[in-house]
Write an enzyme that holds these catalytic residues in place. Sequence first.
Site, PDB file in Angstrom:
ATOM      1  N   ASP A   1      -4.255  -1.608   8.119  1.00  0.00           N
ATOM      2  CA  ASP A   1      -5.265  -1.169   7.280  1.00  0.00           C
ATOM      3  C   ASP A   1      -6.141  -2.250   6.748  1.00  0.00           C
ATOM      4  O   ASP A   1      -5.776  -3.234   6.676  1.00  0.00           O
ATOM      5  CB  ASP A   1      -4.627  -1.012   5.741  1.00  0.00           C
ATOM      6  CG  ASP A   1      -5.613  -0.640   4.683  1.00  0.00           C
ATOM      7  OD1 ASP A   1      -6.159   0.439   4.514  1.00  0.00           O
ATOM      8  OD2 ASP A   1      -5.896  -1.511   3.789  1.00  0.00           O
TER       9      ASP A   1
ATOM     10  N   LYS B   1     -12.448   1.088   5.440  1.00  0.00           N
ATOM     11  CA  LYS B   1     -12.959   1.744   4.279  1.00  0.00           C
ATOM     12  C   LYS B   1     -14.528   1.195   4.179  1.00  0.00           C
ATOM     13  O   LYS B   1     -14.821   0.218   4.362  1.00  0.00           O
ATOM     14  CB  LYS B   1     -12.383   0.959   2.928  1.00  0.00           C
ATOM     15  CG  LYS B   1     -10.709   1.212   3.233  1.00  0.00           C
ATOM     16  CD  LYS B   1     -10.000   0.868   1.751  1.00  0.00           C
ATOM     17  CE  LYS B   1      -8.413   0.577   1.946  1.00  0.00           C
ATOM     18  NZ  LYS B   1      -8.434  -0.569   2.708  1.00  0.00           N
TER      19      LYS B   1
END
Length: 301
Positions: free
Chosen positions: A51, A81
């Site tokens: 991530d 993101k």
Amino acid sequence: MTTTTTAPTELTLNNGVKMPAIGLGTMDRKSPERIPDAVATAIAKGYRMIDTAASYRTERQVGEGIDRSGIPRAEMFIITKLWLTQYGYDHTLRAFDASLRKLRLDYLDLYLLHWPVPSDFPATLESWRALKTLLDEGRTRAIGVANFGANHLKTLIEHSGVTPAVNQIELHPFFNQRALRQTNARLGIVTQSWSPLGNSVRMFSAPEELKDPLASPTLADLARKHGKTPAQIVLRWQVQHGLSTIPKSINPERIAENINLFDFALTDDEMAAVDALDTGKRSGPDPGVVHAHTFAFKLED
Ligand code: A2P
């Protein structure tokens, strides 16, 4: 919420895509130069999910670590993101390209809106529309959000008709987000924990309020009983709740420790004991009021 003593190693998202339950977090503002080693070590130890985020400024290092590991791309699940200063339809598409380039990838597994921006929700919705385009074009295998409350999810879904696959939220024993977990589950959204070991409490608390979740006597007792560490108890509690979790570490021993969760189980009473550590108090920013100025850094485009 009912508990179970089993813990899946993989979760199925609402579009059928499989996601590992546990991955490596890579937010490290102090020593980003250590991230390539951390990523390569994690992959060698069996992690298949990494991530990152545009705002962590570790996408390049994650790309380098994946390359160095020699792992086939198809075996990995990579999340990044979109930062909130990049919201808007066209801006989002450009930011996605930049992230992929830094990651040295030609597709992503999961792309998330990093925060809702309640003061300009139309921009959040425009970015969500762009994420749907990226999904439809096969440039990312799944799309989701981070830090969305129940009200943000409701508005997003009502306006777009598209339900996020994942909602990544602050979640640790001191802030276990029971209500939002239930909302996510009801909507078919997988809950993923950021700061799963409670580092956000250490990071954001005033010194007089500082309490380390990992120093809790309850966790120490359970750790002793199971021959595990408090961190492993916390992470097992999360995967046993059916959550996905992304502990960050740059330390090879702790990287190995944090994925070694599948050879023991917590009983219902033990799960309840960890549940009971909840203080109901978040330590990270409040998603109800965030905007670009909430954060003490600027993202270069
Ligand atoms: P380090 O990177 O030196 O291992 P969170 O995922 O909640 O944000 O927590 C990350 C923080 O917790 C980092 O400071 C990390 O330090 C530390 N950490 C990671 N794994 C463990 C572990 N198994 N035990 C104790 N601390 C850990």
